[in-house]
Design an enzyme around this catalytic site. Structure first.
Site, PDB file in Angstrom:
ATOM      1  N   ARG A 164      57.877  29.656  27.714  1.00 16.97           N
ATOM      2  CA  ARG A 164      58.447  31.000  27.923  1.00 16.97           C
ATOM      3  C   ARG A 164      59.353  31.017  29.175  1.00 16.97           C
ATOM      4  O   ARG A 164      59.365  31.993  29.933  1.00 16.97           O
ATOM      5  CB  ARG A 164      57.354  32.059  28.081  1.00 16.97           C
ATOM      6  CG  ARG A 164      56.472  32.252  26.863  1.00 16.97           C
ATOM      7  CD  ARG A 164      57.261  32.900  25.736  1.00 16.97           C
ATOM      8  NE  ARG A 164      56.426  33.336  24.630  1.00 16.97           N
ATOM      9  CZ  ARG A 164      56.060  32.602  23.573  1.00 16.97           C
ATOM     10  NH1 ARG A 164      56.447  31.332  23.489  1.00 16.97           N
ATOM     11  NH2 ARG A 164      55.355  33.115  22.595  1.00 16.97           N
ATOM     12  N   SER A 238      53.997  39.829  22.323  1.00 16.01           N
ATOM     13  CA  SER A 238      53.039  39.584  23.414  1.00 16.01           C
ATOM     14  C   SER A 238      53.544  40.264  24.687  1.00 16.01           C
ATOM     15  O   SER A 238      54.666  40.012  25.110  1.00 16.01           O
ATOM     16  CB  SER A 238      52.924  38.089  23.702  1.00 16.01           C
ATOM     17  OG  SER A 238      52.510  37.398  22.558  1.00 16.01           O
ATOM     18  N   GLU A 334      55.436  39.402  30.016  1.00 16.40           N
ATOM     19  CA  GLU A 334      56.397  38.529  29.344  1.00 16.40           C
ATOM     20  C   GLU A 334      57.768  39.176  29.121  1.00 16.40           C
ATOM     21  O   GLU A 334      58.792  38.567  29.440  1.00 16.40           O
ATOM     22  CB  GLU A 334      55.800  38.045  28.013  1.00 16.40           C
ATOM     23  CG  GLU A 334      56.531  36.851  27.458  1.00 16.40           C
ATOM     24  CD  GLU A 334      56.720  36.948  25.975  1.00 16.40           C
ATOM     25  OE1 GLU A 334      57.345  37.913  25.506  1.00 16.40           O
ATOM     26  OE2 GLU A 334      56.250  36.031  25.286  1.00 16.40           O
TER      27      GLU A 334
HETATM   28  P1  FAD Z   1      66.429  41.072  23.753  1.00 17.76           P
HETATM   29  O1  FAD Z   1      65.096  41.723  23.776  1.00 17.76           O
HETATM   30  O2  FAD Z   1      67.592  41.902  23.351  1.00 17.76           O
HETATM   31  O3  FAD Z   1      66.712  40.412  25.177  1.00 17.76           O
HETATM   32  C1  FAD Z   1      65.697  39.712  25.856  1.00 17.76           C
HETATM   33  C2  FAD Z   1      66.286  39.206  27.186  1.00 17.76           C
HETATM   34  O4  FAD Z   1      67.301  38.241  26.912  1.00 17.76           O
HETATM   35  C3  FAD Z   1      66.974  40.312  27.995  1.00 17.76           C
HETATM   36  O5  FAD Z   1      66.780  40.019  29.365  1.00 17.76           O
HETATM   37  C4  FAD Z   1      68.448  40.164  27.630  1.00 17.76           C
HETATM   38  O6  FAD Z   1      69.333  40.605  28.660  1.00 17.76           O
HETATM   39  C5  FAD Z   1      68.564  38.667  27.445  1.00 17.76           C
HETATM   40  N1  FAD Z   1      69.600  38.310  26.456  1.00 17.76           N
HETATM   41  C6  FAD Z   1      69.643  38.698  25.172  1.00 17.76           C
HETATM   42  N2  FAD Z   1      70.724  38.152  24.556  1.00 17.76           N
HETATM   43  C7  FAD Z   1      71.364  37.417  25.498  1.00 17.76           C
HETATM   44  C8  FAD Z   1      72.557  36.623  25.502  1.00 17.76           C
HETATM   45  N3  FAD Z   1      73.290  36.460  24.408  1.00 17.76           N
HETATM   46  N4  FAD Z   1      72.913  36.015  26.661  1.00 17.76           N
HETATM   47  C9  FAD Z   1      72.167  36.176  27.805  1.00 17.76           C
HETATM   48  N5  FAD Z   1      71.050  36.913  27.860  1.00 17.76           N
HETATM   49  C10 FAD Z   1      70.653  37.517  26.722  1.00 17.76           C
HETATM   50  N6  FAD Z   1      58.726  35.491  21.141  1.00 17.76           N
HETATM   51  C11 FAD Z   1      58.317  34.203  21.008  1.00 17.76           C
HETATM   52  O7  FAD Z   1      58.763  33.316  21.783  1.00 17.76           O
HETATM   53  N7  FAD Z   1      57.421  33.844  20.045  1.00 17.76           N
HETATM   54  C12 FAD Z   1      56.913  34.730  19.173  1.00 17.76           C
HETATM   55  O8  FAD Z   1      56.110  34.374  18.317  1.00 17.76           O
HETATM   56  C13 FAD Z   1      57.329  36.088  19.289  1.00 17.76           C
HETATM   57  N8  FAD Z   1      56.842  37.038  18.452  1.00 17.76           N
HETATM   58  C14 FAD Z   1      57.225  38.337  18.590  1.00 17.76           C
HETATM   59  C15 FAD Z   1      56.703  39.292  17.697  1.00 17.76           C
HETATM   60  C16 FAD Z   1      57.080  40.626  17.797  1.00 17.76           C
HETATM   61  C17 FAD Z   1      56.505  41.634  16.830  1.00 17.76           C
HETATM   62  C18 FAD Z   1      58.038  41.021  18.769  1.00 17.76           C
HETATM   63  C19 FAD Z   1      58.492  42.443  18.865  1.00 17.76           C
HETATM   64  C20 FAD Z   1      58.562  40.075  19.657  1.00 17.76           C
HETATM   65  C21 FAD Z   1      58.156  38.734  19.580  1.00 17.76           C
HETATM   66  N9  FAD Z   1      58.643  37.748  20.453  1.00 17.76           N
HETATM   67  C22 FAD Z   1      58.262  36.429  20.310  1.00 17.76           C
HETATM   68  C23 FAD Z   1      59.597  38.112  21.535  1.00 17.76           C
HETATM   69  C24 FAD Z   1      61.079  38.163  21.036  1.00 17.76           C
HETATM   70  O9  FAD Z   1      61.142  38.110  19.661  1.00 17.76           O
HETATM   71  C25 FAD Z   1      61.887  36.999  21.625  1.00 17.76           C
HETATM   72  O10 FAD Z   1      61.837  37.008  23.029  1.00 17.76           O
HETATM   73  C26 FAD Z   1      63.357  37.061  21.182  1.00 17.76           C
HETATM   74  O11 FAD Z   1      64.015  35.862  21.542  1.00 17.76           O
HETATM   75  C27 FAD Z   1      64.094  38.254  21.777  1.00 17.76           C
HETATM   76  O12 FAD Z   1      65.350  38.366  21.120  1.00 17.76           O
HETATM   77  P2  FAD Z   1      66.226  39.694  21.253  1.00 17.76           P
HETATM   78  O13 FAD Z   1      67.550  39.416  20.614  1.00 17.76           O
HETATM   79  O14 FAD Z   1      65.489  40.855  20.741  1.00 17.76           O
HETATM   80  O15 FAD Z   1      66.380  39.756  22.839  1.00 17.76           O
HETATM   81  N1  EPU Z   2      42.612  36.213  20.137  1.00 18.40           N
HETATM   82  C1  EPU Z   2      41.586  37.042  20.557  1.00 18.40           C
HETATM   83  N2  EPU Z   2      41.764  38.399  20.426  1.00 18.40           N
HETATM   84  C2  EPU Z   2      42.898  38.929  19.895  1.00 18.40           C
HETATM   85  C3  EPU Z   2      43.940  38.076  19.489  1.00 18.40           C
HETATM   86  C4  EPU Z   2      43.776  36.698  19.623  1.00 18.40           C
HETATM   87  O1  EPU Z   2      40.556  36.584  21.043  1.00 18.40           O
HETATM   88  O2  EPU Z   2      42.980  40.151  19.823  1.00 18.40           O
HETATM   89  C5  EPU Z   2      42.435  34.763  20.276  1.00 18.40           C
HETATM   90  C6  EPU Z   2      42.592  34.087  18.894  1.00 18.40           C
HETATM   91  O3  EPU Z   2      41.380  34.035  18.247  1.00 18.40           O
HETATM   92  C7  EPU Z   2      43.101  32.721  19.250  1.00 18.40           C
HETATM   93  C8  EPU Z   2      43.874  32.936  20.538  1.00 18.40           C
HETATM   94  O4  EPU Z   2      43.469  34.218  21.062  1.00 18.40           O
HETATM   95  O5  EPU Z   2      42.041  31.851  19.528  1.00 18.40           O
HETATM   96  C9  EPU Z   2      45.373  32.865  20.360  1.00 18.40           C
HETATM   97  O6  EPU Z   2      45.810  33.910  19.496  1.00 18.40           O
HETATM   98  P1  EPU Z   2      47.176  33.778  18.672  1.00 18.40           P
HETATM   99  O7  EPU Z   2      47.134  32.544  17.811  1.00 18.40           O
HETATM  100  O8  EPU Z   2      47.421  35.076  18.001  1.00 18.40           O
HETATM  101  O9  EPU Z   2      48.262  33.484  19.756  1.00 18.40           O
HETATM  102  P2  EPU Z   2      48.582  34.120  21.190  1.00 18.40           P
HETATM  103  O10 EPU Z   2      48.233  33.101  22.219  1.00 18.40           O
HETATM  104  O11 EPU Z   2      48.022  35.475  21.346  1.00 18.40           O
HETATM  105  C10 EPU Z   2      50.966  33.095  21.292  1.00 18.40           C
HETATM  106  C11 EPU Z   2      52.343  33.597  21.594  1.00 18.40           C
HETATM  107  C12 EPU Z   2      52.893  34.345  20.405  1.00 18.40           C
HETATM  108  C13 EPU Z   2      52.964  33.375  19.224  1.00 18.40           C
HETATM  109  C14 EPU Z   2      51.548  32.845  18.933  1.00 18.40           C
HETATM  110  C15 EPU Z   2      51.539  31.774  17.870  1.00 18.40           C
HETATM  111  C16 EPU Z   2      52.466  33.912  23.980  1.00 18.40           C
HETATM  112  C17 EPU Z   2      52.495  34.877  25.112  1.00 18.40           C
HETATM  113  N3  EPU Z   2      52.335  34.446  22.772  1.00 18.40           N
HETATM  114  O12 EPU Z   2      50.159  34.254  21.097  1.00 18.40           O
HETATM  115  O13 EPU Z   2      54.198  34.802  20.708  1.00 18.40           O
HETATM  116  O14 EPU Z   2      53.476  33.994  18.066  1.00 18.40           O
HETATM  117  O15 EPU Z   2      51.004  32.252  20.141  1.00 18.40           O
HETATM  118  O16 EPU Z   2      51.999  30.595  18.429  1.00 18.40           O
HETATM  119  O17 EPU Z   2      52.577  32.704  24.200  1.00 18.40           O
HETATM  120  C18 EPU Z   2      55.407  36.659  21.641  1.00 18.40           C
HETATM  121  O18 EPU Z   2      55.799  35.887  22.520  1.00 18.40           O
HETATM  122  O19 EPU Z   2      55.775  37.842  21.597  1.00 18.40           O
HETATM  123  C19 EPU Z   2      54.478  36.168  20.615  1.00 18.40           C
HETATM  124  C20 EPU Z   2      53.970  36.952  19.662  1.00 18.40           C
END
Ligand code: FAD
Ligand code: EPU
Length: 342
Positions: A164, A238, A334
């Protein structure tokens, strides 16, 4: 290019928070982006690039020109029997790229399916999920300097990717706009299936030797089950990073709390799921001031209509304080927070 004055940002952030920007620029090309930057300098406005707003908390109105890049698609830079290099425009939707490349027999991105957002934002926090992070596919990042309008190319090493994390959160924070990302994908059907939840999903489906499409489908299924859709329950994924702690502390906590899941890192430090820590304290389903902790996933904070970035930050602070007290672990938020007094 369109520059719209005093635009509401509610449609442009997945937490659906109300705030306005001094102006909003919708740009289709690098030339238009350059013009928008000229305009911001002439107006004395800061510039804030926004993708789909899925990783931001906007607390107050912004005295800034918000720039959204609308250019999508990719072009092939080079190919061999084994791999293909692509240059993908910043405005491209990430998940559609995953679908499109998989459909064309270009493999690697399956574990990152269904992550919201744009390609341009993906390197900022080095998006990752289900055992794979973006950085392994990045060859270079194309960018524009906000101050000078100069074109920059960063190699993967210069991006300094981590969990991250990247150079874009540090030295280059607020200094550049990413215009395209160069990725290298495999023509060989490689898969990465070590992440426990992904393995379990494949096992449950009776799949022993998964294809990339099996992995893609499994990731989509797990995510749909576990994470709330921002269109129905506004959230930013997250809300905290998973903390990485010293081995000694992890061992002590594991002795005390036997079921604590741990992920040992290459440097022997240990990543602990913040969701588990928060869940143990009983925050799941808690609501205060119109915001709350999702009942299905303890790491996801939801705007239930309280509509206040400050209320979300207060809830995050309350959660952090309780985790610190119980486990002696500090949580780090985050998403990027905007609109707080400097
Ligand atoms: P924005 O939210 O629009 O921007 C995020 C930051 O990046 C801001 O600071 C912005 O200024 C900057 N930025 C955006 N575009 C540019 C650009 N072109 N140049 C320079 N800076 C820029 N993240 C994960 O890593 N793994 C996950 O599994 C994951 N799951 C998610 C699930 C949900 C339901 C949600 C809502 C979010 C999740 N995220 C996850 C977080 C998010 O999807 C990522 O961080 C994604 O890359 C953000 O993209 P965005 O276009 O929405 O960025
Ligand atoms: N868990 C709990 N309680 C909950 C949810 C999860 O105890 O309410 C436990 C699960 O049982 C598991 C562990 O926590 O053992 C991890 O859970 P999960 O697999 O859902 O992943 P996470 O660590 O919560 C991270 C990323 C996610 C990404 C998933 C899958 C971060 C901050 N978040 O979540 O990214 O999708 O792993 O790789 O690293 C995001 O960045 O927005 C995001 C969703």
């Amino acid at each position: 290019m369109q520059i719209l004055p005093a635009e509401s940002l509610r449609p442009y952030n997945s937490l659906s928070l109300e705030a306005s920007a001094a102006a909003l620029a919708l740009v289709d090309t690098d030339q238009e982006l350059s013009k928008a930057l000229d305009w911001s300098r002439a107006q004395g406005l800061a510039v804030l690039p926004l993708g789909q707003g899925s990783n931001v908390v906007i607390v107050d109105d912004l005295e800034a020109l918000v720039v959204r890049q609308q250019g999508t698609g990719f072009k092939v830079l080079g190919e061999s029997d084994h791999e293909v290099s692509l240059r993908v425009s910043a405005g491209q939707d990430w998940h559609s790229l995953v679908e499109k490349t998989l459909g064309q027999g270009l493999y690697g991105l399956e574990n990152l399916a269904l992550i919201p957002g744009t390609v341009g934002a993906a390197p900022i926090q080095n998006i990752g999920a289900y055992g794979v992070e973006l950085d392994r596919f990045v060859r270079a990042v194309q960018a524009m300097d906000i101050e000078t309008g100069e074109h920059l190319v960063l190699t993967r090493q210069e991006c300094a990717f981590g969990y991250r994390d990247s150079v874009f959160k540090h030295e280059l924070r607020d200094k550049i706009i990413i215009t395209a990302v160069d990725l290298c994908l495999s023509r060989e059907p490689v898969t990465a299936v070590t992440y426990p939840a992904l393995q379990a999903e494949l096992d449950d489906s009776g799949i022993r030797e998964p294809t990339p499409r099996d992995v893609y489908c499994a990731v989509v299924n797990v995510r749909r089950r576990r994470l709330p859709d921002p269109a129905e329950e506004p959230n930013a994924g997250s809300f905290f990073k998973n903390p990485v702690i010293e081995q000694r502390q992890a061992e002590a906590l594991s002795r005390e709390f036997g079921s604590m899941p741990v992920f040992v890192q290459q440097d022997n430090r240990v990543k602990v799921p913040a969701a588990w820590l928060i869940d143990q304290i009983g925050w799941k389903g808690h609501r205060q001031n119109g915001v709350g902790v999702h009942p299905g996933h303890a790491l996801v904070l939801v705007n239930y209509g309280g509509d206040s970035g400050k209320a979300l930050l207060q809830l995050a602070a309350d959660i952090s304080a309780s985790v610190s007290e119980r486990f002696d672990i500090n949580l780090e938020i985050e998403p990027r927070v905007y609109g707080l007094p400097q």
